[in-house]
Design a protein around this motif. Structure first.
Motif, PDB file in Angstrom:
ATOM      1  N   HIS A 106      77.469  13.722   9.168  1.00 42.98           N
ATOM      2  CA  HIS A 106      77.156  14.889  10.004  1.00 42.98           C
ATOM      3  C   HIS A 106      75.942  14.551  10.880  1.00 42.98           C
ATOM      4  O   HIS A 106      74.851  14.326  10.370  1.00 42.98           O
ATOM      5  N   SER A 137      78.872  24.092  14.046  1.00 38.16           N
ATOM      6  CA  SER A 137      78.754  22.861  13.277  1.00 38.16           C
ATOM      7  C   SER A 137      79.648  22.810  12.047  1.00 38.16           C
ATOM      8  O   SER A 137      79.983  21.731  11.571  1.00 38.16           O
ATOM      9  N   ARG A 141      81.658  17.553  13.342  1.00 38.00           N
ATOM     10  CA  ARG A 141      80.892  16.519  12.653  1.00 38.00           C
ATOM     11  C   ARG A 141      79.454  16.459  13.164  1.00 38.00           C
ATOM     12  O   ARG A 141      78.803  15.424  13.059  1.00 38.00           O
TER      13      ARG A 141
END
Length: 744
Positions: A106, A137, A141
């Motif tokens: 992430h 989000s 990613r």
């Protein structure tokens, strides 16, 4: 009236009190932490300033009014967003950088100084935070955090995000980056930094302290950054024009009028600031002799914590005989870590200078004309440094957090002025390069002296009031009339002006008991201010310190001062200038017009909603007028005059301030494409109309007002071209605003 701090750039908003700026617009702003905007408004007629408090709910209304739309129109945002090579380079670099990261990780991207949000949206798109996502989000990613300290621009960014279905997908804060805290505003440190906090010098918008704080507090170890690296380059040049912009002592020595604004031994008492000046050097390329090959100066790696201070010594071989009047410098951005994507601010005479350094075809030095990034000029001291071909020139370069400076080792022996460096710093006055050139221009000085002699004719022991910041007029009157008593208002120079007059009194043959500087802030004068004597001469250039970069009718401050003094003027008072004439000519300005044209799709993102606020031209409604903006028209890329000069209206300075209006029919004398009008004021100095000081496009030392058309016109004396048009103007004496419109 607006004071430009390149709005939206967090560092200048934070440090505007510590950094001396020559204002280019007439309003600035800052914000408190509770959603209140403080707007600094400067009266164009009095020069007085005040902070206006604008509540959060009032800000949209504030920016929608015509007068206040110029607030953002005077910034560089529109010009930057029309810079296609810049936009494309950033898009490619952001895509490449984010693609190289682990797709299972992430990724957190931080955008500092986000402006309209273009870089934030590029990053969000590259990470799959697409406009079709139902949330930000959680289904992508990555995360994008953006900060923008300039509240009006943050308002615009919200509109842009909404129009591109990015609303809520980017975490946006109305803060400087050094106000962000991990755990409060950011859920974690960022993996990638994207930013564009670069000025023409590279460092002037606080790049180094911003990166230092981000490195220490906001970014993970081993973070990625776009751009990745920047390298500054320079070249030694000879140029008479550049020399005249700073060496008043040598130019004044060639004038036989007996006035010495910079006497021997006090050569730096009037001077330009020792700094790099942003200029369009392509406009003067035919007058520049290159005295060296391009040389590398500093390299800044943005992926590491930058140093606050750096020094390097360069040995540059002279390629021709000549005199080094200046160093012309520029920078090259490497936007990606792999070294495939570049952007350069090099002048056009640099065709392919870096091929041997391995730059790929992604690099292009032939960018379009743009005003937001220019080249920089550092003036050599005094008359310059004489060099011979193949001679080795030793040059020290130093950078601080916000600037780069140079010093020639051999110059202390070769430059006459170094032996006479005037030390009492309290008496120094720092002026713009153009003002220094004006004071050294023998033709301008001759005109001014002729006007003063005309004004002094048949005046016995006159009381003369200098109503502006002209040290030349004050010294000239004192020099020419041994019986006059002189009061200088010096609204900008103030005590600095008084100290200067004292310092040069002996060399110019006057005594300070005939001169005084009076606080010019009062709104009404009485005879007690003038020792119970009426004013016989009221004169100005007009010139107001700090207003050099503003629109040419800023000089109408003189009309306001003349009105303020009306009750104490003698019946036969001589007022100089006695008249101001607003003039215009039609011009082809394709480069300038392109840089300010209406925005549409920028790298896949709709920006049409910002056009009106940013003062764009082209593609807007017929009722939308682009504002007049100040430019050195001779530096605006490809230019051509398409008509003779015409008079729109006159300002009668012999009478008190009043509103007025006028219009003129503009006959096109050349075939071509008209993009707008250059406007300026000719100052008539004497009642016989024999002495006129023009600030028009043929005069390099003054900026003109440029009024761009909504759409270009094909003009000329032919079947397909328009032969004439009408330009109208009105002056509002209550606000000091001048509005200009074109009527076909």
């Amino acid at each position: 009236m607006l004071l430009l701090l390149r709005c939206g750039k967090q560092f200048l908003l934070k440090r505007r009190q510590q950094i001396h700026l020559i204002p280019r617009t007439i309003m600035s702003s800052t914000t408190s932490g509770n959603g209140v905007m403080f707007q600094l408004k400067v009266d164009p007629l009095t020069g007085n300033s005040e902070w206006i408090v604008i509540q959060e709910q009032e800000q949209d209304d504030f920016l929608s009014t015509n007068n206040n739309k110029q607030l953002l129109a005077n910034t560089c945002y529109l010009d930057m967003l029309n810079d296609t090579p810049r936009n494309t380079a950033y898009r490619n670099a952001i895509d490449s950088t984010l693609l190289s990261l682990n797709h299972h990780h992430h990724t957190h991207v931080l955008d500092i100084g986000s402006g309209t949000g273009l870089l934030s949206m590029m990053a969000a798109r590259a990470m799959g935070i697409s406009s079709s996502s139902s949330s930000s989000s959680s289904q992508s990613r990555g995360t994008v955090t953006a900060c923008e300290s300039y509240l009006p621009m943050l308002k615009l960014m919200k509109k842009v995000l909404r129009a591109n279905n990015m609303d809520g997908k980017i975490r946006l804060f109305n803060k400087r980056s050094d106000e962000l805290q991990v755990g409060v505003h950011m859920t974690s440190r960022a993996d990638v930094l994207v930013s564009e906090i670069l000025d023409s010098e590279l460092l002037g918008e606080g790049l180094i302290p911003t990166l230092q704080h981000a490195h220490d507090n906001l970014l993970v170890q081993g973070y990625k950054t776009v751009p990745y690296k920047a390298t500054t380059y320079g070249q030694l040049v000879e140029s008479t024009h550049l020399w005249k912009l700073h060496d008043l002592f040598s130019n004044e020595a060639n004038v036989a009028d007996g006035i010495r604004l910079v006497p021997k031994g006090k050569e730096t008492i009037l001077r330009v600031k020792q700094q790099q000046f942003a200029m369009h050097c392509d406009a003067m390329s035919e007058e520049i002799q290159l005295l060296s090959e391009p040389f590398k100066i500093f390299e800044f790696d943005f992926s590491k914590r930058p140093d606050s201070h750096g020094e390097t010594q360069l040995h540059v071989k002279a390629t021709n005989d000549g005199i080094v009047h200046a160093v012309v410098s520029w920078w090259v951005l490497q936007l990606d870590e792999e070294g495939n994507i570049f952007y350069s601010t090099a002048p056009k005479w640099i065709t392919s200078p870096f091929q041997h350094n391995g730059l790929t075809s992604s690099y292009s030095s032939n960018r379009d004309w743009c005003d937001h990034w220019k080249q920089c000029v550092w003036f050599s001291k005094g008359k310059g440094l004489p060099v011979s071909k193949d001679e080795d020139v030793c040059m020290d370069a130093t950078h601080t957090e916000i600037s780069i400076s140079y010093e020639f080792k051999a110059q202390s022996q070769l430059s006459e002025t170094d032996h006479h460096d005037f030390r009492p710093h309290d008496s120094h006055i720092t002026l713009s390069p153009e003002r220094i050139a004006i004071y050294g221009d023998k033709y301008w000085r001759r005109s001014m002296l002729d006007a003063i002699n005309y004004a002094l004719k048949e005046k016995d022991s006159p009381l003369c009031v200098i109503a502006d910041d002209s040290v030349f007029l004050t010294v000239a009157v004192a020099h020419l009339s041994k019986t006059s008593h002189i009061i200088s208002l010096f609204p900008g120079l103030r005590e600095k002006g008084a100290q200067y007059l004292q310092a040069v009194a002996d060399e110019n043959g006057y005594s300070m008991d005939r001169l005084e500087v009076i606080n010019a802030s009062k709104q009404q004068w009485t005879m007690s201010d003038t020792h119970q004597k009426k004013v016989d001469l009221l004169i100005a250039e007009p010139f107001y310190f700090g207003a050099e970069g503003m629109l040419p009718w800023q000089g109408l401050q003189f009309w306001s001062k003349r009105t303020m003094l009306d009750s104490i003027l003698s019946e036969d008072v001589c007022i100089m200038p006695c008249k101001g004439i607003l003039k215009a000519c039609a011009m082809s300005l394709p480069d300038l017009w392109r840089s300010r044209r209406a925005l549409e799709n920028i790298e896949g993102f709709d920006h049409t909603m910002v056009n009106s606020t940013l003062g764009a031209c082209g593609g807007l409604s017929s009722s939308s007028e682009s504002p007049c903006l100040p430019f050195f028209t001779w530096q605006c890329g490809d230019i051509q005059k398409l008509s003779d000069e015409c008079t729109i209206m006159e300002f009668d300075l012999l009478k008190p301030l009043s509103s007025c209006q006028g219009k003129a029919k503009v006959e096109f004398t050349e075939a071509g494409v008209c993009h707008g009008f250059a406007l300026w004021i000719d100052w008539v100095m004497d009642s016989a109309n024999n002495i006129i000081i023009s600030t028009g496009p043929d005069r390099r030392y003054w900026k003109q007002g440029v009024k761009l058309l909504g759409e270009p016109l094909i003009v000329g004396k032919n079947v397909s071209g328009i032969c004439s048009t009408v330009i109208e103007a009105s002056f509002d004496s209550s606000s000091g605003e001048l509005s200009v419109k074109n009527r076909l």
